[in-house]
Structures are given as structure tokens and as C-alpha cells.
Design an enzyme around this catalytic site. Structure first.
Site, PDB file in Angstrom:
ATOM      1  N   GLU A  43      34.625  39.934  50.844  1.00 13.38           N
ATOM      2  CA  GLU A  43      35.092  40.402  49.563  1.00 13.38           C
ATOM      3  C   GLU A  43      34.173  39.749  48.731  1.00 13.38           C
ATOM      4  O   GLU A  43      34.029  38.567  48.320  1.00 13.38           O
ATOM      5  CB  GLU A  43      36.536  40.134  49.151  1.00 13.38           C
ATOM      6  CG  GLU A  43      37.475  40.761  50.205  1.00 13.38           C
ATOM      7  CD  GLU A  43      38.947  40.544  49.886  1.00 13.38           C
ATOM      8  OE1 GLU A  43      38.939  39.718  48.699  1.00 13.38           O
ATOM      9  OE2 GLU A  43      39.859  40.590  50.586  1.00 13.38           O
ATOM     10  N   ASP A  54      43.119  34.959  38.494  1.00 14.05           N
ATOM     11  CA  ASP A  54      42.372  33.905  39.168  1.00 14.05           C
ATOM     12  C   ASP A  54      42.671  32.551  38.883  1.00 14.05           C
ATOM     13  O   ASP A  54      42.911  32.451  37.520  1.00 14.05           O
ATOM     14  CB  ASP A  54      40.812  34.074  39.182  1.00 14.05           C
ATOM     15  CG  ASP A  54      40.542  35.442  39.653  1.00 14.05           C
ATOM     16  OD1 ASP A  54      41.086  35.864  40.863  1.00 14.05           O
ATOM     17  OD2 ASP A  54      39.487  36.329  39.258  1.00 14.05           O
TER      18      ASP A  54
END
Length: 253
Positions: A43, A54
Site C-alpha cells: 500500500e 493517521d
């Protein structure tokens, strides 16, 4: 090739890293070395200025990548040589705003041109994908990877499964990336509940996978797991490319 399948019954290990980190031109060399080290699929994150899902490690990598000059356009230019070096499936991961700015149709066409298998865009609403973009994705052979959380209803999960043609990204928790996986009774029950739905698409766990123990725990309920923050941390070290085989081996055994 968009479909993710276990090899010889063994769980799959995916590695996430941010394009343009630690240097603007490190994307292809990292991808190549990860395949050589034994990663099953990759990814590649395209950085965004407001990465709400995140944790601090990946946020920092995005900030540095943006400072280095990484953009979606530059990433696609770099990825033109991807398939000269990498044969395993590769997915792009990021937020919808840069994709919309680039243009959905152009984005999907570029993904097809450079050999990307699919994309993970956590903040792309399912109804928007289905009503506005599904045809464009499918026309270009690009899988759209949906995310399931502990709060996702069974009805929505079944809908996601019907719209998917690769794998389903199973969030281990509602935390941001970088938190250590705690496979307690609640998490175990959640994994079992999703597994018992017997979905047609394989499940890959993300968030909190950092070592052999958490990888094995997550993979006991699914087709595999994704490591992000624990890998991105390693990219700060000197000669980081040479450390990939030991890192992958420490997780897969």
C-alpha cells in the site's frame, strides 16, 4: 490480480509506506526491496495535509513527503516504472480531496496505466462511490477497497461485500494508525463476528499490527494484515533498504 488470496494457506503481509518519504525519489526503490524481502502486497500512501485517520508516525511521513514536493502527479510519474521492478499487487491509499483535485477519471486511468490494482480512500462515502464513480473504477479495472470498523452494521458490511472485488480493509479499532493491537475479548468477538458472515471477499486487518505476535493474532481470523507505522519508523534509519529482509522475516517467520 486485484483479488488477494492466501499463498499455500499462509496469511498475507501487506506493508504500507508513504510516497515521497524519506526522500522524494525513494518510492520505487522501497517497493522493489519490499517485494524482494517477502511482502505479499503493498500500500503506497499519497500524502495529504490533513490526514485525520493517521497517527503521528504516518502524519510525520506525510508532512515530510509534502515538503519534499510529492504530489499525485509526481507519484504517477514515478510509478511509470513500477511494473518493471514489482510484480506483487500494489494499492494506493489516501484521502479523497487530492483525488478530486486530480480528477477521478484521470486518477483511475493513471492507476490503470501504471499497473495499480486498487485504491483505499477512507473518506470516500460509499453512496458517492456507487452512484458517481463505480463505473469509472470498474471500466479501468481498479478495485475500490472499503473499510469496516467495529461500529459498522451487518447490513452495511454485506453491502460493502457486494460492491467489492478485491479485499475488505478491517480496522482493528476506531483509533488512529500506530496504536498497538489489543486482541482482548471485545476485539476477538468483533473479528469472529465479521468472519462468521462468510463474506465473498477476503478480510485484511489494519491498524495496530506491529510485530509477529499481533500479525499472527489478527491473521488467525482473516486472510492477513497490514503493517504501516512500525515499518515507516524504520525509514528514518541509515541503510534502511538493507533492513527490510530482517524486518519481514521477524513478522512472517
Amino acid at each position: 490480480m486485484n483479488t488477494i488470496e492466501k499463498k499455500e494457506g499462509k496469511p498475507l503481509l501487506s506493508i504500507y509506506f508513504t510516497a515521497g518519504y524519506p526522500t522524494l525519489d525513494s518510492t520505487i526503490s522501497i517497493a522493489k526491496k519490499l517485494e524482494e524481502a517477502g511482502a505479499d502486497f503493498l500500500e503506497i500512501g499519497f500524502p495529504y495535509s490533513d490526514p485525520v485517520a493517521d497517527g503521528p508516525v504516518i502524519q510525520h511521513s506525510s508532512e515530510v513527503a509534502l515538503e519534499n514536493g510529492m504530489t499525485v502527479k509526481i507519484l504517477f510519474e514515478q510509478l511509470r516504472e513500477l511494473r518493471s521492478h514489482v510484480s506483487i499487487p500494489v494499492f494506493l491509499m489516501g484521502y479523497v480531496n487530492p483525488v478530486l483535485q486530480f480528477g477521478i477519471e484521470k486518477f483511475c486511468e493513471e492507476c490503470k496505466n501504471v499497473g495499480i490494482n486498487g485504491v483505499i480512500i477512507p473518506d470516500l462515502p460509499m453512496y458517492e462511490y456507487e452512484e458517481l464513480y463505480k463505473e469509472t473504477f470498474e471500466k479501468n479495472g481498479i478495485a475500490n477497497i472499503f473499510i469496516v470498523t467495529p461500529q459498522t452494521s451487518e447490513e452495511r458490511i454485506l453491502k460493502i461485500d457486494s460492491l467489492s472485488n478485491s479485499f475488505i480493509y478491517l480496522l482493528s479499532s476506531n483509533a488512529t494508525t500506530g496504536k498497538t493491537l489489543d486482541v482482548g475479548d471485545n476485539t476477538t468477538a468483533y473479528f469472529k463476528r465479521i468472519r462468521d458472515l462468510q463474506l465473498k471477499n477476503p478480510l485484511i486487518v489494519g491498524f495496530g499490527i506491529s510485530d509477529k505476535s499481533t500479525f499472527e493474532k489478527a491473521s488467525s481470523f482473516t486472510a492477513g494484515a497490514i503493517i504501516g507505522s512500525a515499518f515507516v519508523k524504520r525509514l528514518k534509519e541509515q541503510n534502511f533498504l538493507n533492513q527490510f529482509p530482517a524486518f519481514i522475516s521477524s513478522i512472517k517467520g
